[in-house]
Structure formats: structure tokens, C-alpha cells
Motif scaffolding. Structure first.
Motif, PDB file in Angstrom:
ATOM      1  N   ALA A 217       3.002   8.987 -21.360  1.00 24.85           N
ATOM      2  CA  ALA A 217       2.035   8.502 -22.347  1.00 24.85           C
ATOM      3  C   ALA A 217       1.696   9.583 -23.362  1.00 24.85           C
ATOM      4  N   GLU A 218       1.530  10.824 -22.896  1.00 23.93           N
ATOM      5  CA  GLU A 218       1.177  11.918 -23.805  1.00 23.93           C
ATOM      6  C   GLU A 218       2.328  12.260 -24.730  1.00 23.93           C
ATOM      7  N   LEU A 219       3.544  12.367 -24.176  1.00 22.04           N
ATOM      8  CA  LEU A 219       4.684  12.781 -24.983  1.00 22.04           C
ATOM      9  C   LEU A 219       5.081  11.722 -26.004  1.00 22.04           C
ATOM     10  N   LEU A 220       5.012  10.454 -25.625  1.00 23.89           N
ATOM     11  CA  LEU A 220       5.456   9.383 -26.514  1.00 23.89           C
ATOM     12  C   LEU A 220       4.325   8.814 -27.365  1.00 23.89           C
ATOM     13  N   GLY A 221       3.092   9.237 -27.093  1.00 22.97           N
ATOM     14  CA  GLY A 221       1.976   8.741 -27.879  1.00 22.97           C
ATOM     15  C   GLY A 221       1.701   7.271 -27.661  1.00 22.97           C
ATOM     16  N   VAL A 222       1.833   6.823 -26.396  1.00 23.42           N
ATOM     17  CA  VAL A 222       1.581   5.419 -26.059  1.00 23.42           C
ATOM     18  C   VAL A 222       0.451   5.356 -25.043  1.00 23.42           C
ATOM     19  N   PRO A 223      -0.200   4.202 -24.889  1.00 22.62           N
ATOM     20  CA  PRO A 223      -1.273   4.090 -23.903  1.00 22.62           C
ATOM     21  C   PRO A 223      -0.765   4.285 -22.478  1.00 22.62           C
ATOM     22  N   ILE A 248      15.701   9.273 -18.795  1.00 21.28           N
ATOM     23  CA  ILE A 248      15.116   9.135 -20.132  1.00 21.28           C
ATOM     24  C   ILE A 248      14.107   8.000 -20.121  1.00 21.28           C
ATOM     25  N   ARG A 249      12.942   8.268 -20.701  1.00 18.23           N
ATOM     26  CA  ARG A 249      11.923   7.232 -20.857  1.00 18.23           C
ATOM     27  C   ARG A 249      11.864   6.842 -22.324  1.00 18.23           C
ATOM     28  N   TYR A 250      12.146   5.567 -22.588  1.00 20.53           N
ATOM     29  CA  TYR A 250      12.129   5.033 -23.946  1.00 20.53           C
ATOM     30  C   TYR A 250      10.871   4.198 -24.168  1.00 20.53           C
ATOM     31  N   ARG A 251      10.318   4.291 -25.348  1.00 19.28           N
ATOM     32  CA  ARG A 251       9.200   3.419 -25.703  1.00 19.28           C
ATOM     33  C   ARG A 251       9.636   1.962 -25.615  1.00 19.28           C
ATOM     34  N   GLY A 252       8.879   1.163 -24.869  1.00 15.87           N
ATOM     35  CA  GLY A 252       9.244  -0.231 -24.680  1.00 15.87           C
ATOM     36  C   GLY A 252       9.160  -1.065 -25.939  1.00 15.87           C
ATOM     37  N   ASP A 253       8.386  -0.606 -26.928  1.00 16.94           N
ATOM     38  CA  ASP A 253       8.254  -1.367 -28.168  1.00 16.94           C
ATOM     39  C   ASP A 253       9.301  -0.997 -29.201  1.00 16.94           C
ATOM     40  N   ARG A 254      10.200  -0.082 -28.830  1.00 23.04           N
ATOM     41  CA  ARG A 254      11.172   0.396 -29.808  1.00 23.04           C
ATOM     42  C   ARG A 254      12.616   0.169 -29.397  1.00 23.04           C
TER      43      ARG A 254
END
Length: 263
Positions: A217-223, A248-254
Motif C-alpha cells: 500500500a505504501e509503495l504503490l500509493g493505494v489504500p 511482483i505486486r501490480y496495482r489492481g486498477d492498472r
């Protein structure tokens, strides 16, 4: 007609120079249109600021890749469907300025395809060094007590927005041949193959949905606890040994992943 992209439709028509894609390395077991689309995709996503946005004509691109116009047309349609390029009647084909934002990752099974998927984002190396083989990694490195860990943050080239963060666990003897700074300009898979000299036998991919932990959450700037895609890529050498485990953790909205099986 010249085989150099843009040679036939550039200065003579008073237009700006066309974008010059990288050459294609062919693989006999993959559809040719797919190989062309992925090679062009990597060039588009890895372009430098200020590079031309206009692509060469279909004919010039076909000559550049050594394929027929119909094959080139299908490859271009693939990129257009992803939103990476737009085709304007009587004006030409152009790279979209925001190319790659949220485009699906489509894999059919070559190392070059994996490299193509990893290209395009800005990469910052957050840290690297020796690390203990955890219980999660023990199944991949049963003969090791220690690996070399690399942590990277990828951001969108246009907006600077974080889109994924990655941890790589690499065999120490392989990591000794990799300059960590090179990861800012090239994907790990490319460095393993081209710099460390690993004869890559295969790569297995696993993608699952999960929730953002505090670090993600901190690194990707997501809740916290928002949806993310967790990708695990395991790279084996020609002898069947695991040389790299990428998580790898990808933003789910992207991001969306799609896999095609060709008959």
C-alpha cells in the motif's frame, strides 16, 4: 522500397521522422504476427522521451521485420486493440502518448515476450543484497541457505505514478554477474540472459488476486487491503535449476493479464 523504417515516408513528404523499432529475433514455435507485435510493443514501451510518435508505413514495417503486409497488419491491430497505437486514415499510425497505461499483459511463451512485457516503465532499485532463503523460497532453492535479493519499484514513464513493485531472489553465482544499477534500464530477465549468460530453459508464471499489505500500500500509493495482482515468475536454466524467483505486486486498477492458447 527501402527496408529502413521511415525511409520511404519521411523527408520526401515533408513529415517528421518516424519511430524506429528494434529488430526481431524469431522463434519457430510462436505465431509470427505475435512475435512481431511483441517486438514492436517492447520498442514502443521502451521508447525515450522525445522519440517520434509516428510509426513507419505498414510496408516499411513489414520490410523491417521481414514479414508480409498481412502479418504486419495483424500485429498492428493487436497493439491498436491494447490502446498502444492509433491508426488515422490518410495520416498514418501513431504511438499513443499514454501508451501502456493499464494495457493487458498477454503472454504466449517466449523469453522475448516476457522481456517485452517488462519493458517501458521507469524502474528504481530500492535495495539489493544477501538474504536468507525463507520458507516461501525453500521449494525453489532447496540447495541454498542464502540468495541475493533485489527490490524494485516501477513507475509509469509519463506520469511517474507507481504501478508495481518487485522482489527478485537470484542464485548468488548468477547475481555476481549482474550490476544492480543495470536494473534501472533493463528487465531482470534480459540481464539474466544477455549479461549473466544464463541459458534460460523456461519461465513459469502464476498470477493471483490478493489484498495490499502495508508495504505494498505504501509503495504503490493505494489504500491498505485494496485489490492487487500478485505475480510469481520462476526462471529455470537449461539444466532445470531455478535461477530467479520474481514476486511482483501490480496495482489492481492498472493491470489485467490474459493468456492465449494457439491451436
Amino acid at each position: 522500397m527501402s527496408g529502413a523504417p521511415g525511409a520511404a515516408d519521411g523527408a520526401g513528404a515533408g513529415r517528421a521522422p518516424a519511430f524506429a523499432p528494434a529488430p526481431l529475433v524469431r522463434h519457430r514455435w510462436l505465431p509470427l504476427w505475435y512475435q512481431v507485435s511483441q517486438s514492436l510493443r517492447a520498442s514502443v514501451l521502451g521508447r525515450h522521451p522525445g522519440d517520434p510518435l509516428r510509426l513507419p508505413t505498414e510496408e516499411d514495417l513489414a520490410a523491417h521485420y521481414g514479414v508480409g503486409v498481412l502479418t504486419m497488419r495483424r500485429a498492428l491491430k493487436e497493439l491498436a486493440d491494447e490502446g498502444l497505437i492509433s491508426r488515422r486514415r490518410r495520416h498514418g499510425t501513431f504511438i499513443e502518448p499514454g501508451a501502456g497505461r493499464g494495457a493487458p499483459r498477454r503472454l504466449l511463451g517466449s523469453v522475448d515476450a516476457v522481456v517485452a512485457q517488462q519493458s517501458g516503465d521507469l524502474t528504481a532499485v530500492l535495495g539489493h543484497g544477501p538474504a536468507e532463503v525463507t520458507a516461501e523460497l525453500a521449494e525453489y532453492f532447496p540447495d541454498l541457505a542464502e540468495i541475493v535479493s533485489y527490490t524494485r519499484l516501477r513507475s509509469d514513464r509519463e506520469s511517474g505514478e507507481p504501478v508495481s513493485w518487485a522482489e527478485n531472489a537470484v542464485r548468488p553465482e548468477v547475481a555476481a554477474r549482474i550490476d544492480p544499477g543495470a536494473l534501472e534500464g533493463a528487465p531482470m530477465t534480459k540481464l539474466l540472459r544477455d549479461t549473466a549468460g544464463v541459458a534460460i530453459g523456461r519461465i513459469t508464471d502464476t498470477v493471483r488476486a490478493t489484498l495490499a499489505d502495508p508495504a505494498t500500500a505504501e509503495l504503490l500509493g493505494v489504500p491498505l487491503l485494496s485489490p492487487v495482482l500478485h505475480y510469481t515468475g520462476v526462471t529455470y536454466d537449461a539444466r532445470g535449476r531455478v535461477v530467479d524467483v520474481a514476486r511482483i505486486r501490480y496495482r489492481g486498477d492498472r493491470f489485467a493479464f490474459s493468456v492465449s492458447v494457439e491451436a
